[in-house]
Design a protein around this motif. Structure first.
Motif, PDB file in Angstrom:
ATOM      1  N   GLU A  68     -97.897  36.259 -12.328  1.00 57.38           N
ATOM      2  CA  GLU A  68     -99.272  36.654 -12.013  1.00 57.38           C
ATOM      3  C   GLU A  68    -100.005  37.173 -13.251  1.00 57.38           C
ATOM      4  O   GLU A  68    -101.144  36.798 -13.514  1.00 57.38           O
ATOM      5  CB  GLU A  68     -99.250  37.728 -10.926  1.00 57.38           C
ATOM      6  N   VAL A  69     -99.348  38.046 -14.009  1.00 55.63           N
ATOM      7  CA  VAL A  69     -99.985  38.625 -15.186  1.00 55.63           C
ATOM      8  C   VAL A  69    -100.248  37.567 -16.248  1.00 55.63           C
ATOM      9  O   VAL A  69    -101.325  37.526 -16.854  1.00 55.63           O
ATOM     10  CB  VAL A  69     -99.127  39.772 -15.763  1.00 55.63           C
ATOM     11  N   SER A  78     -94.591  32.595 -22.621  1.00 61.93           N
ATOM     12  CA  SER A  78     -94.106  32.049 -21.351  1.00 61.93           C
ATOM     13  C   SER A  78     -93.807  33.153 -20.355  1.00 61.93           C
ATOM     14  O   SER A  78     -93.675  34.333 -20.708  1.00 61.93           O
ATOM     15  CB  SER A  78     -92.833  31.229 -21.599  1.00 61.93           C
ATOM     16  N   VAL A  79     -93.680  32.753 -19.096  1.00 61.00           N
ATOM     17  CA  VAL A  79     -93.325  33.705 -18.048  1.00 61.00           C
ATOM     18  C   VAL A  79     -91.951  34.301 -18.330  1.00 61.00           C
ATOM     19  O   VAL A  79     -91.730  35.513 -18.149  1.00 61.00           O
ATOM     20  CB  VAL A  79     -93.353  33.012 -16.666  1.00 61.00           C
ATOM     21  N   ASP A  80     -91.017  33.466 -18.783  1.00 60.30           N
ATOM     22  CA  ASP A  80     -89.675  33.953 -19.100  1.00 60.30           C
ATOM     23  C   ASP A  80     -89.713  35.016 -20.189  1.00 60.30           C
ATOM     24  O   ASP A  80     -89.014  36.033 -20.110  1.00 60.30           O
ATOM     25  CB  ASP A  80     -88.780  32.798 -19.550  1.00 60.30           C
ATOM     26  N   GLU A  83     -91.180  38.288 -18.830  1.00 65.34           N
ATOM     27  CA  GLU A  83     -90.204  38.985 -17.992  1.00 65.34           C
ATOM     28  C   GLU A  83     -89.125  39.634 -18.841  1.00 65.34           C
ATOM     29  O   GLU A  83     -88.660  40.743 -18.548  1.00 65.34           O
ATOM     30  CB  GLU A  83     -89.585  38.013 -16.990  1.00 65.34           C
ATOM     31  N   ARG A  84     -88.733  38.964 -19.927  1.00 70.49           N
ATOM     32  CA  ARG A  84     -87.715  39.528 -20.824  1.00 70.49           C
ATOM     33  C   ARG A  84     -88.226  40.803 -21.491  1.00 70.49           C
ATOM     34  O   ARG A  84     -87.518  41.811 -21.566  1.00 70.49           O
ATOM     35  CB  ARG A  84     -87.324  38.508 -21.890  1.00 70.49           C
ATOM     36  N   GLN A  85     -89.469  40.754 -21.968  1.00 71.44           N
ATOM     37  CA  GLN A  85     -90.044  41.931 -22.618  1.00 71.44           C
ATOM     38  C   GLN A  85     -90.219  43.081 -21.621  1.00 71.44           C
ATOM     39  O   GLN A  85     -90.024  44.256 -21.969  1.00 71.44           O
ATOM     40  CB  GLN A  85     -91.386  41.577 -23.256  1.00 71.44           C
ATOM     41  N   LEU A  86     -90.576  42.749 -20.395  1.00 75.34           N
ATOM     42  CA  LEU A  86     -90.731  43.769 -19.369  1.00 75.34           C
ATOM     43  C   LEU A  86     -89.398  44.455 -19.087  1.00 75.34           C
ATOM     44  O   LEU A  86     -89.330  45.684 -18.954  1.00 75.34           O
ATOM     45  CB  LEU A  86     -91.292  43.144 -18.087  1.00 75.34           C
TER      46      LEU A  86
END
Length: 220
Positions: A68-69, A78-80, A83-86
Motif C-alpha cells: 500500500e505504501v 520494490s515491495v520486498d 518490507e525488508r527495511q521495515l
C-alpha cells in the motif's frame, strides 16, 4: 473476549470463559512506532507519509502495508525491499514498545484465574517473536499466538484461534463483529484496559488493596 456460560454477579453480561487479544494498539503501544518507521523510510527517498496514508493501512499485515505504501507514495524501491527495511527498523524499535496501560494487570488477572487466552494479530511471526522475547512473562500467558503467517486476516480468524485454546469454547459462544459495527454491537467499549471491570463479566474483581504501610518492628 468470548462470553459464555452462567454469570454469578452480572446484570447484562454473560460470564467470560475465553479471551482473545490483538497486539498493536491493544497490548502494546506499537502502532505509533510503525507509522514512525514507515515515515522514516519514505523520508529517506524524499516521499511524504501523511495521516491519510496511516488511516488506510490500519489493520493490515506488514506485507499489505508495504504494498500500500509503495503504491501510494510511489517509492523508488520494490515491495520486498520496503518490507525488508521495515523489519530492520522493527528489530530495534518493537522490543522497546511500551505496554498499553492496564495490559499486564488484566492478563495476569485472567491467567491467575485460569481463563484461556490467545493472541490474534496481523503482525508477522518475526515481529511477535521480537516482542515475546522482550516480554517473556507477558506473552508466556497465552495458550496460543496467531500471526499473519497463517495467511488469514485477523477479522476472519477469531473462531480458528479460539479453537486452539485449551479448553476451547463452544462455537455458539464465539461471535465475530466487523470493525465498523463495533460501536453498535460491542458488549462493552473501554477507552483503556485499566477501565475494564472483570466483575461485570462474572470474574473476580481486581485486587486493588493498597500495599501494606506497616513498619517492621526490630527486636533487640
Amino acid at each position: 473476549m468470548i462470553p459464555g456460560g452462567k454469570s454469578f454477579c452480572t446484570r447484562h453480561y454473560k460470564k467470560v470463559t475465553h479471551c482473545l487479544f490483538d497486539l498493536d494498539g491493544t497490548l502494546l503501544d506499537s502502532e505509533v512506532m510503525y507509522h514512525t518507521m514507515i515515515g522514516q523510510i519514505c523520508e529517506k527517498y524524499g516521499k511524504s507519509y501523511s495521516k491519510d496514508n496511516a488511516v488506510q493501512i490500519f489493520g493490515m499485515t506488514d506485507r499489505e502495508v508495504s504494498e500500500e505504501v509503495c503504491a501510494r507514495t510511489r517509492l523508488p524501491l520494490s515491495v520486498d525491499e520496503f518490507e525488508r527495511q521495515l523489519l530492520d527498523l522493527a528489530r530495534n524499535k518493537l522490543p522497546i514498545a511500551p505496554e498499553k496501560p492496564g495490559a499486564d494487570r488484566l492478563l495476569t488477572h485472567l491467567f491467575d484465574y485460569k481463563v484461556p487466552m490467545a493472541l490474534a494479530t496481523n503482525s508477522t511471526e518475526q515481529s511477535v517473536r521480537l516482542v515475546s522475547i522482550a516480554r517473556p512473562k507477558l506473552f508466556g500467558m497465552f495458550n496460543h499466538m496467531w500471526t499473519a503467517a497463517s495467511r488469514t486476516r485477523t477479522s476472519t480468524s477469531w473462531r480458528r484461534v479460539a479453537s486452539r485454546t485449551n479448553p476451547s469454547p463452544h462455537n455458539a459462544s464465539c461471535s465475530k463483529t466487523p470493525r465498523w459495527a463495533c460501536r453498535l454491537q460491542s458488549r462493552l467499549a473501554c477507552r483503556s484496559l485499566r477501565d475494564f471491570k472483570p466483575e461485570l463479566f462474572g470474574l473476580p474483581p481486581f485486587n486493588e488493596a493498597p500495599p501494606s504501610t506497616t513498619v517492621p518492628i526490630h527486636h533487640s
